[in-house]
Motif scaffolding. Structure first.
Motif: not given
Length: 178
Positions: A27-28, A48, A51-52, A55, A101
């Motif tokens: 994912l990073s 986006r 990814t959020s 995190q 993703a």
């Protein structure tokens, strides 16, 4: 009285966290460079969001009880079970973000093949619409039950010890409490 499975529990934690680390790494590594006109399109927004989410999972505090076990196998057993549950929830969340993703990346590939470096125009409309619809269908298929299935089937194929992994229902309950 201890059941003698604490070593198996510790190994299971290592396996789950390894999967979690691999998912986080994937994912990073997501890189997409939309133009200003494409920035808010569904697939790019999805990437986006994934990814959020990844995190946020990393930023979520550990929920199981901690503290020194003092050599008490029963307390150690309870602590390990709590860690398994927390790790399984995090891995579940990452797997869901990964699957979403991956669908977004397929959407980007489809879009790129349709446009072949050109700006979108009326001749692309039907094909781009089909790519958007395909993304929506893929996302609808990524249910919590499907995410759970992908994880459990991969673990079972690898012969991993799953006796104390939380059920899909338990994972959902833990997620609602967060």
């Amino acid at each position: 009285m201890s059941d003698g499975l604490n070593n198996a529990r510790a190994l299971r934690i290592t396996e789950i966290m390894s999967d979690f680390r691999n998912l986080q790494h994937y994912l990073s590594q997501i890189r997409a460079s939309p133009t200003a006109e494409e920035y808010y399109l569904e697939g790019y927004s999805l990437l986006r969001q994934c990814t959020s989410e990844a995190q946020a999972i990393l930023a979520t505090p550990f929920t199981a009880t901690s503290g020194a076990t003092g050599g008490d196998p029963e307390r150690e057993k309870q602590q390990l079970r709590g860690i398994i549950a927390d790790a399984a929830v995090r891995r579940f969340q990452c797997q869901r973000a990964y699957l979403r993703a991956h669908a977004g990346m397929r959407w980007i590939d489809s879009r790129s093949k349709i446009l072949r470096g050109q700006k979108p125009n009326a001749s692309h409309f039907a094909a781009l619409q089909a790519a958007d619809n395909n993304l929506r269908v893929e996302l609808l298929a990524i249910t919590d039950a499907y995410v759970d299935y992908t994880l459990r089937s991969a673990d079972a194929q690898q012969g991993k010890w799953l006796a104390e992994d939380p059920s899909s229902t338990q994972i959902q309950q833990m997620l609602m409490r967060r």
